[in-house]
Scaffold this active site. Structure first.
Site, mmCIF file in Angstrom:
data_model
loop_
_atom_site.group_PDB
_atom_site.id
_atom_site.type_symbol
_atom_site.label_atom_id
_atom_site.label_comp_id
_atom_site.label_asym_id
_atom_site.label_seq_id
_atom_site.Cartn_x
_atom_site.Cartn_y
_atom_site.Cartn_z
ATOM 1 N N CYS A 192 -23.500 5.098 28.857
ATOM 2 C CA CYS A 192 -22.731 6.325 28.667
ATOM 3 C C CYS A 192 -21.295 5.949 28.278
ATOM 4 O O CYS A 192 -20.940 4.769 28.228
ATOM 5 C CB CYS A 192 -22.734 7.150 29.958
ATOM 6 S SG CYS A 192 -21.778 6.400 31.305
ATOM 7 N N CYS A 227 -19.405 3.809 30.975
ATOM 8 C CA CYS A 227 -19.862 2.421 31.011
ATOM 9 C C CYS A 227 -19.464 1.672 29.743
ATOM 10 O O CYS A 227 -19.052 0.512 29.806
ATOM 11 C CB CYS A 227 -21.362 2.383 31.244
ATOM 12 S SG CYS A 227 -21.833 3.014 32.879
ATOM 13 N N HIS A 252 -22.888 3.567 38.368
ATOM 14 C CA HIS A 252 -23.945 3.296 37.400
ATOM 15 C C HIS A 252 -24.267 1.805 37.437
ATOM 16 O O HIS A 252 -23.422 0.976 37.803
ATOM 17 C CB HIS A 252 -23.493 3.691 35.994
ATOM 18 C CG HIS A 252 -23.353 5.167 35.795
ATOM 19 N ND1 HIS A 252 -23.132 5.723 34.552
ATOM 20 C CD2 HIS A 252 -23.408 6.206 36.663
ATOM 21 C CE1 HIS A 252 -23.059 7.021 34.663
ATOM 22 N NE2 HIS A 252 -23.217 7.350 35.945
ATOM 23 N N GLU A 304 -24.490 -0.401 35.139
ATOM 24 C CA GLU A 304 -23.586 -1.238 34.347
ATOM 25 C C GLU A 304 -22.281 -1.512 35.086
ATOM 26 O O GLU A 304 -21.784 -2.643 35.102
ATOM 27 C CB GLU A 304 -23.257 -0.566 33.004
ATOM 28 C CG GLU A 304 -24.466 -0.262 32.150
ATOM 29 C CD GLU A 304 -24.979 1.159 32.308
ATOM 30 O OE1 GLU A 304 -25.375 1.746 31.279
ATOM 31 O OE2 GLU A 304 -25.009 1.685 33.434
#
Length: 173
Positions: free
Chosen positions: A95, A98, A65, A67
């Site tokens: 999420c 993260c 992801h 992040e």
């Protein structure tokens, strides 16, 4: 698909909008690469020290992801896993995975564009960033360029549904 958002000449440096525009630019880059359009930057002392976009499909890695990738870059940039004087700007609410990483790296502040009502872990579904039982809490600023951040996701998933000729279930990240 009209997904172009760039740094605007009129935005003064060091504003939340300025840094979120860079996250949006990266989200656009993800969309062009057929990745869920999420972009993130890490800022320290008013300067971007890390930038990333989702690369789950490219890397065949569910943890890739924006992040997570930006945090790894930032840790390398400051030569420490602690990012206590850094802020993360991300186009969509983090999420749980993260958010957990943000707490572990001790990010000072998380600024996100649009909420993720299905899987958001910065207040929409759960708030891991400010959980009092954890060893660190992050300051949260939400809704920065919210409409632009939400629109890029809507456009991306609409295009995906149209390409399949179906209305698929809403995807979170």
């Amino acid at each position: 698909m009209a997904l172009a958002t760039t740094l605007m000449m009129g935005d003064p440096p060091w504003t939340d909008e300025y840094f979120m525009r860079e996250a949006l630019r990266l989200a656009n880059k993800a969309a062009v690469a057929d990745e869920v359009p999420v972009g993130a930057v890490v800022v320290r002392a008013g300067k971007i020290i890390a930038r990333a976009h989702n690369q789950v499909e490219l890397l065949k890695d569910a943890t890739a992801h924006a992040e997570m990738l930006a945090l790894t870059q930032a840790e390398a940039a400051v030569s420490d896993w602690r990012l206590t004087d850094c802020d993360l700007y991300v186009s969509k609410e983090p999420c749980a995975m993260c958010a957990g990483a943000l707490v572990h790296t001790r990010i000072r502040r998380v600024v996100f564009g649009c909420a993720d009502l299905a899987a958001g872990a910065a207040g929409s579904v759960i708030n891991l960033l400010m959980m009092p039982t954890l060893n660190h809490q992050c300051e949260i600023t939400s809704g920065v360029l919210e409409n632009e951040c939400a629109q890029i996701l809507r456009d991306f998933f609409r295009q995906k549904r149209d390409a399949r000729g179906t209305i698929g279930r809403r995807e979170a990240h």
